[in-house]
Scaffold this motif. Structure first.
Motif, PDB file in Angstrom:
ATOM      1  N   HIS A   1       0.831  -1.214   0.000  1.00  0.00           N
ATOM      2  CA  HIS A   1       0.000   0.000   0.000  1.00  0.00           C
ATOM      3  C   HIS A   1       0.864   1.261   0.000  1.00  0.00           C
ATOM      4  O   HIS A   1       0.368   2.353   0.194  1.00  0.00           O
TER       5      HIS A   1
ATOM      6  N   ILE B   1      -2.416   3.232  -8.853  1.00  0.00           N
ATOM      7  CA  ILE B   1      -2.049   4.276  -7.887  1.00  0.00           C
ATOM      8  C   ILE B   1      -0.736   3.921  -7.181  1.00  0.00           C
ATOM      9  O   ILE B   1       0.228   4.682  -7.233  1.00  0.00           O
ATOM     10  N   VAL B   2      -0.669   2.753  -6.553  1.00  0.00           N
ATOM     11  CA  VAL B   2       0.602   2.403  -5.878  1.00  0.00           C
ATOM     12  C   VAL B   2       1.730   2.235  -6.879  1.00  0.00           C
ATOM     13  O   VAL B   2       2.900   2.396  -6.538  1.00  0.00           O
TER      14      VAL B   2
ATOM     15  N   THR C   1      -4.286   0.273  -2.201  1.00  0.00           N
ATOM     16  CA  THR C   1      -4.625   1.690  -2.322  1.00  0.00           C
ATOM     17  C   THR C   1      -5.845   2.066  -1.479  1.00  0.00           C
ATOM     18  O   THR C   1      -5.880   3.130  -0.857  1.00  0.00           O
TER      19      THR C   1
ATOM     20  N   ARG D   1      -4.687   2.648   1.887  1.00  0.00           N
ATOM     21  CA  ARG D   1      -3.885   3.868   1.983  1.00  0.00           C
ATOM     22  C   ARG D   1      -4.772   5.089   2.152  1.00  0.00           C
ATOM     23  O   ARG D   1      -4.542   5.933   3.018  1.00  0.00           O
TER      24      ARG D   1
ATOM     25  N   MET E   1     -10.441   5.212  -7.256  1.00  0.00           N
ATOM     26  CA  MET E   1      -9.985   5.279  -5.880  1.00  0.00           C
ATOM     27  C   MET E   1     -11.043   6.011  -5.061  1.00  0.00           C
ATOM     28  O   MET E   1     -11.468   7.092  -5.445  1.00  0.00           O
TER      29      MET E   1
END
Ligand SMILES: Cc1ncc(C[n+]2csc(CCOP(=O)(O)OP(=O)(O)O)c2C)c(N)n1
Ligand code: SF4
Ligand SMILES: [Mg+2]
Lengths: 259, 359
Positions: free
Chosen positions: B149, B179-180, B263, B266, B341
């Motif tokens: 993450h 994203i990551v 994500t 996170r 997200m």
């Protein structure tokens, strides 16, 4: 009584190569897979390659390669042997790597893998066994099935209008720059067997010399699924099969052009 | 492009995808094969640029079908090897992954997942959860699945993935997303600890000085395949018992517990900090391993809190595993955001609702 006469054998004319395992074969009577295995084993011995060889088995009647050839063997998914062999050879460039594949394996499901391995000039040797059918699964149509040939999935004979034409892989692969050696051989007479062995030796020499991909296509029999007696199967290879799939060397690289 | 700094505590600003490469190289991986697909192209590009100088091999395959079989061959040679892809490519690898699981061959497979099904889109997604944790290919097997993450974890979990794959002789997957993969943040390139590196006497290196060996997944004789299935099952049970990992985040006194990975986890951390400032007792259990799933932790947590809020970037996949881990189904709530997200605001909003508060 006179002493028994000793028959002087001065020379063994038929021996088992060191790299061929001494077991009973599972192949059907008249099948050529066994003969081809022996040729491969003889050529491995000829260059003393046994302890540095990794063989790649295909999915088909030859899947039990590891039971017959006394070398390390990894089993590939159906058609993927050239890709698996690529992974082996890239990790161990100093080892000797060969694949052993049927015509369904190499010329149908694995077409992409063999073409790109050849095109990259992967330094591998490919033993390709063309028996114009899918032996292991019960004699269905292969891409190499002859026009008019009856198989379990072409019960009325292969018709080019629906099924296309038998594919000539040795010629096709010879057309690729990365292919170092491409030949078609048969093993239906002693003379053909000798010639076939020469071709396999050439193919192995190509790899030893770092020249790129070498392939030897064998015209082979499948008496079981052809519905023929072994001797009639030999005749078919010598007749209509050799007519459509001519024997010969289609490509032979003389020196490494990427040295 | 950055390379690991000499001092182990130096912080480097790096993209997640690049941290994966650094982790792989640190763990001794010198073979990478792949086929281009967004959003993971920086991984093959990094490997193409750096592996040759390290004496390694980068090879672009003609397809992901070929890729996974290159991987199979190099793994059978006893070498550490990695590939990366995204949904459509990972689907093409399933045949090879099944063969590798059956032949007990280790490798690291990175899925920087994107939206699906089909060609879907390149938006970040966690829609590949089922495919990753339930096996993915045919025949009944599991992959070890790790879900980073942060950029730091992209690095450390890649190293761990190599160790676990070798230890259990099975493919391990890093399940990330766009994203990551794309985000940049500082991380510490901690040195690789080689103490748990496994020997590979099974590798095919030619039979010099020993009997010939083989690596295969075909078992036709007698009940060999049944025996093999039980052997694999036992291995997966050992993995379940010994390798489950999860992070407990601000769970002290929590009455609401988020369960999220990657994500989604996170983003949830931000929302949790905001909610805590409002006096809402919320925390999170973050599975780091998705297989093995940290089931015991979920079971214990469900007994302590009023609500388990499962947050995923899909329409509900891991939530099924959460339900399996606790009989207290009425405590489970779900927030799904397929192919995007969730924002911390959205998550905070749901936390407030669950806490009976108005925003
Ligand atoms: C993905 C996949 N599809 C189908 C099969 C079933 N199958 C096994 S062997 C084979 C064909 C084998 O024919 P060939 O390659 O010509 O070898 P032969 O048995 O004739 O020597 C097929 C279709 C399989 N194992 N895997
Ligand atoms: S089925 Fe055909 S290819 Fe297979 S072993 Fe019998 S004869 Fe040979
Ligand atoms: Mg065949």
């Amino acid at each position: 009584m006179s002493a028994p006469v000793k028959v002087p054998f001065s020379k063994a004319v038929y021996t088992r190569p060191r790299s061929l395992v001494d077991v009973r074969s599972h192949f059907c009577p008249g099948c050529h897979h066994g003969t081809i295995h022996k040729i491969v084993a003889e050529c491995i011995d000829r260059y003393d390659l046994r302890e540095k060889t990794i063989g790649v088995a295909c999915v088909g009647c030859a899947v039990f390669l590891y039971d017959y050839i006394d070398v390390d063997v990894v089993e590939a998914p159906h058609g993927r042997a050239p890709a698996v062999a690529t992974g082996v050879k890239r990790a161990q460039p100093d080892k000797f790597v060969f694949t052993y594949q049927g015509d369904g394996d190499l010329a149908a499901i694995g077409t992409s893998e063999i073409i790109h391995a050849a095109n990259r000039g992967e330094n591998l040797s490919v033993i390709f066994v063309n028996n114009t059918t899918y032996g292991m699964t019960g004699g269905q149509m292969a891409p190499t099935t002859m026009l008019g040939q009856k198989t379990s999935t072409t019960p009325y004979g292969r018709d080019f209008r629906g099924d296309g034409y038998p594919i000539r892989m040795a010629e096709l692969l010879a057309g690729l720059e990365g292919t170092a050696y491409s030949a078609r051989v048969a093993v239906s007479t002693p003379a053909q067997i000798r010639k076939a062995k020469e071709s396999v030796r050439k193919a192995f020499e190509m790899q030893i010399g770092g020249m790129g991909l070498s392939i030897v296509e064998f015209l082979s029999t499948c008496p079981t699924n052809w519905g023929m007696k072994p001797l009639d199967a030999q005749k078919r290879v010598l007749g209509e099969m050799s007519e459509y799939f001519p024997l010969g060397v289609f490509k032979e690289r003389k020196q490494a052009d990427f040295a | 492009m950055s390379t690991p700094a000499s001092s182990p505590s130096t912080r480097i600003l790096t993209k997640g995808n690049e941290a994966i490469c650094l982790g792989a190289v640190a763990a001794g991986c010198r073979h990478y094969y792949g086929y281009p697909i967004t959003p993971q192209n920086d991984i093959p590009e990094y490997m193409a640029a750096h592996l040759p100088a390290l004496g390694g091999t980068f090879l672009q395959a003609e397809s992901e079908v070929a890729t996974i079989n290159f991987i199979l061959g190099t793994s059978a040679s006893g070498k550490r090897v990695m590939t990366s892809s995204s949904g459509p490519g990972i689907s093409l690898m399933q045949e090879g992954l099944s063969y590798m699981a059956g032949s007990e061959l280790p490798a690291v497979i990175v899925n920087i997942s994107r939206s699906g099904p089909g060609l879907g889109g390149i938006a970040p997604s966690q829609g590949d959860y089922f495919q990753a944790v339930k096996g993915g290919g045919h025949g009944g097997y599991r992959l070890i699945v790790l879900a980073p993450h942060s950029v730091q974890e992209m690095y450390t979990l890649t190293m761990l993935a190599f160790d676990l794959a070798d230890k259990y002789r099975t493919p391990a997957m890093i399940l990330g997303d766009a994203i990551v993969g794309q985000m940049k943040e500082p991380f510490v390139a901690s040195p690789y600890d080689p103490s748990s590196t496994a020997e590979k006497p099974w590798a095919l290196t030619g039979c010099a000085g020993r009997e010939r060996q083989n690596l295969k997944s075909l078992h036709l004789k007698d009940n060999a395949i049944e025996v093999h299935n039980w052997k694999l099952h036992e291995k997966y049970e050992r993995i379940r018992n010994e390798e489950a990992r999860a992070e407990s985040y601000m769970l002290d006194g929590a009455t609401i517990a988020i369960v999220a990975f990657g994500t989604a986890a996170r983003v949830s951390k931000t929302a949790i900090q905001w909610a805590r400032k409002e006096g809402i007792a919320v925390g999170m259990l973050r599975p780091i391993t998705l297989f093995p799933f940290p089931g015991r932790e979920v079971f214990e947590l469900a007994r302590k809190v009023d609500v388990l809020l499962v947050i995923e970037m899909n329409t509900g996949q891991m939530v099924e595993d959460v339900r399996q881990c606790t009989p207290l189904h009425d405590r489970i709530a779900f927030l799904g955001k397929p192919c995007a997200m969730p924002t911390p605001e959205e998550i905070l909003e749901r936390i407030r609702t669950l806490a009976g508060r108005k925003g």
